[in-house]
Design a protein around this motif. Structure first.
Motif, PDB file in Angstrom:
ATOM      1  N   UNK A 176       0.788  -1.176  -0.006  1.00  0.00           N
ATOM      2  CA  UNK A 176      -0.006  -0.086   0.064  1.00  0.00           C
ATOM      3  C   UNK A 176       0.770   1.257   0.058  1.00  0.00           C
ATOM      4  N   UNK A 177       1.814   1.307   0.855  1.00  0.00           N
ATOM      5  CA  UNK A 177       2.679   2.278   0.798  1.00  0.00           C
ATOM      6  C   UNK A 177       3.535   2.578  -0.283  1.00  0.00           C
ATOM      7  N   UNK A 178       3.903   1.586  -0.957  1.00  0.00           N
ATOM      8  CA  UNK A 178       4.777   1.844  -2.343  1.00  0.00           C
ATOM      9  C   UNK A 178       3.738   2.223  -3.534  1.00  0.00           C
ATOM     10  N   UNK A 179       2.292   1.642  -3.514  1.00  0.00           N
ATOM     11  CA  UNK A 179       1.749   2.113  -4.362  1.00  0.00           C
ATOM     12  C   UNK A 179       1.061   3.720  -4.077  1.00  0.00           C
ATOM     13  N   UNK A 180       1.003   4.163  -3.020  1.00  0.00           N
ATOM     14  CA  UNK A 180       0.882   5.185  -2.670  1.00  0.00           C
ATOM     15  C   UNK A 180       1.649   6.448  -3.268  1.00  0.00           C
ATOM     16  N   UNK A 181       2.934   5.939  -3.129  1.00  0.00           N
ATOM     17  CA  UNK A 181       4.098   6.654  -3.646  1.00  0.00           C
ATOM     18  C   UNK A 181       3.891   6.966  -5.113  1.00  0.00           C
ATOM     19  N   UNK A 182       3.816   5.819  -5.445  1.00  0.00           N
ATOM     20  CA  UNK A 182       3.616   5.874  -7.162  1.00  0.00           C
ATOM     21  C   UNK A 182       2.416   6.453  -7.819  1.00  0.00           C
ATOM     22  N   UNK A 183       1.364   6.424  -6.992  1.00  0.00           N
ATOM     23  CA  UNK A 183       0.044   7.165  -7.367  1.00  0.00           C
ATOM     24  C   UNK A 183       0.339   8.568  -7.237  1.00  0.00           C
ATOM     25  N   UNK A 184       1.272   9.049  -6.523  1.00  0.00           N
ATOM     26  CA  UNK A 184       1.446  10.357  -6.403  1.00  0.00           C
ATOM     27  C   UNK A 184       2.564  10.766  -7.391  1.00  0.00           C
ATOM     28  N   UNK A 185       2.959   9.907  -8.064  1.00  0.00           N
ATOM     29  CA  UNK A 185       4.202  10.043  -9.222  1.00  0.00           C
ATOM     30  C   UNK A 185       5.541  10.293  -8.463  1.00  0.00           C
ATOM     31  N   UNK A 186       5.631   9.733  -7.273  1.00  0.00           N
ATOM     32  CA  UNK A 186       6.936   9.793  -6.530  1.00  0.00           C
ATOM     33  C   UNK A 186       7.638   8.600  -6.804  1.00  0.00           C
ATOM     34  N   UNK A 187       8.570   8.688  -7.903  1.00  0.00           N
ATOM     35  CA  UNK A 187       9.157   7.342  -8.320  1.00  0.00           C
ATOM     36  C   UNK A 187      10.629   7.258  -8.108  1.00  0.00           C
ATOM     37  N   UNK A 188      11.112   8.290  -7.037  1.00  0.00           N
ATOM     38  CA  UNK A 188      12.508   8.169  -7.004  1.00  0.00           C
ATOM     39  C   UNK A 188      12.848   8.577  -5.499  1.00  0.00           C
ATOM     40  N   UNK A 189      13.432   7.570  -4.791  1.00  0.00           N
ATOM     41  CA  UNK A 189      14.059   7.733  -3.332  1.00  0.00           C
ATOM     42  C   UNK A 189      15.328   7.891  -3.273  1.00  0.00           C
ATOM     43  N   UNK A 190      16.108   9.159  -3.126  1.00  0.00           N
ATOM     44  CA  UNK A 190      17.324   9.583  -3.152  1.00  0.00           C
ATOM     45  C   UNK A 190      18.291   8.421  -2.403  1.00  0.00           C
ATOM     46  N   UNK A 191      18.053   8.306  -1.039  1.00  0.00           N
ATOM     47  CA  UNK A 191      18.454   7.452  -0.201  1.00  0.00           C
ATOM     48  C   UNK A 191      18.185   6.037   0.026  1.00  0.00           C
ATOM     49  N   UNK A 192      17.179   5.846  -0.851  1.00  0.00           N
ATOM     50  CA  UNK A 192      16.716   4.274  -0.930  1.00  0.00           C
ATOM     51  C   UNK A 192      15.549   4.088   0.191  1.00  0.00           C
ATOM     52  N   UNK A 193      14.880   2.891  -0.326  1.00  0.00           N
ATOM     53  CA  UNK A 193      14.068   2.152   0.528  1.00  0.00           C
ATOM     54  C   UNK A 193      14.565   0.960   1.128  1.00  0.00           C
ATOM     55  N   UNK A 194      15.130   0.920   2.472  1.00  0.00           N
ATOM     56  CA  UNK A 194      15.677  -0.184   2.990  1.00  0.00           C
ATOM     57  C   UNK A 194      14.793  -0.911   3.768  1.00  0.00           C
TER      58      UNK A 194
END
Length: 334
Positions: free
Chosen positions: A86-104
């Protein structure tokens, strides 16, 4: 033949740029608390939220996200898997497709990272998060997903974790053991090929009427199995009956049992037959599965849960019902 072997590794020099971190866990976490303290000691900022309050935070405002996974039970595992999707889909639906320091994704004892011949004890519930993380890394490379496995949440492990968080790395899979940082490297391995002597008794094949199940059944018959129990959610059609007839002999009985292996009641009913009207169980080959492919961005929890149940829930039940039995084989197909 090649396999991944874990080797010690030194990190490159950490970045001096100050970054902003979001730490997520299912509940209050000592590891998260210690990570925040050490990040702040190094001049970074960090915010910790639990899954129930995650929706209240704008994750797009952070440079990096670190998710501490619990997964101590099947219930926790499903809650966390659903929350990550759900968290990943929320980011993508907001067109947020880049996390500078990453998802750990941070697990504990999810993998066997032993550097000796003695294998480590593994928490199979946690291991599943590594599968999800690898898929996320492949589907969303700009999320820069990194998988980090701890042996515990003690200070030495957390210190190494923090160093990984603030360091640019080309590796995306890490294990921390005894204060050492380990990474997987592909190496050629030597194996001994030998014939297996199938012992008298029943061999259970889930997904027994599928392509993989039929191949296993034929192999068992050729190796001299005295009874093969093919489990399927459906009755065999004419083509399947012809296959069964082709492998059954006087010395090899082939039985079809209809059951849903993700249902405790069905599994309990099946195992009640062994040693009664079925022979003593000597082996399990879990080849059942549900195919419903889809990218995480377009995946629904209902579809994901259905696929998950056929593999992981069924495997957990099979383990539970066989852990005290003397089996010759216990094989899980991925």
């Amino acid at each position: 033949l090649y396999a991944f072997q874990w080797q010690t590794q030194r990190l490159p020099v950490a970045t001096t740029e100050k970054t902003k971190w979001l730490l997520v866990s299912s509940s209050e976490s000592d590891a998260a608390t210690n990570t925040i303290r050490q990040l702040e000691d190094k001049g970074h900022t960090a915010t910790h939220v639990t899954i129930p309050t995650l929706h209240e935070v704008d994750a797009t405002k952070f440079d990096g996200i670190t998710w501490f996974l619990d997964g101590e039970s099947e219930g926790h595992r499903e809650d966390e898997l659903r929350a990550i999707i759900t968290f990943v889909q929320t980011l993508l639906s907001a067109n947020h497709r880049k996390i500078p320091c990453g998802l750990q994704l941070v697990t504990t004892k999810a993998i066997d990272a032993s550097v000796s011949d003695t294998p480590e004890e593994v928490d199979a519930v946690q291991t599943q998060f590594w599968g999800l993380g690898r898929v996320l890394g492949a589907e969303q490379p700009e999320f820069r997903c990194r998988l980090i496995d701890l042996a515990d949440d003690e200070g030495e492990s957390v210190s190494q974790l923090v160093e990984i968080l603030i360091t640019e790395t080309t590796d995306n899979q890490f294990a921390i053991r005894d204060g050492q940082l380990l990474v997987p490297r592909k190496q050629q391995v030597k194996t001994k090929r030998g014939e297996i002597d199938i012992e008298p008794g029943a061999f259970l094949v889930t997904g027994g009427l599928g392509m993989l199940g039929r191949q296993v059944a034929r192999w068992l018959a050729e190796k001299g199995a005295t009874q093969i129990v093919l489990v399927s959610r459906r009755e065999p059609d004419e083509a399947m009956r012809q296959f069964i007839d082709s492998i059954a002999t006087e010395d090899c009985q082939v039985t079809v049992h209809c059951a849903d292996m993700s249902s405790r009641d069905d599994v309990e009913q099946l195992f009640g037959r062994f040693g009664q009207d079925l022979q003593t169980l000597r082996g399990v080959i879990h080849a059942a599965g549900v195919l419903d492919d889809g990218l995480i961005e377009s995946q629904t929890w209902e579809r994901f849960q259905t696929v998950l149940a056929a593999k992981t829930v069924a495997a957990t039940l099979l383990h539970e019902f066989t852990k005290d039995l003397d089996l010759q084989l216990f094989v899980l197909y991925s």
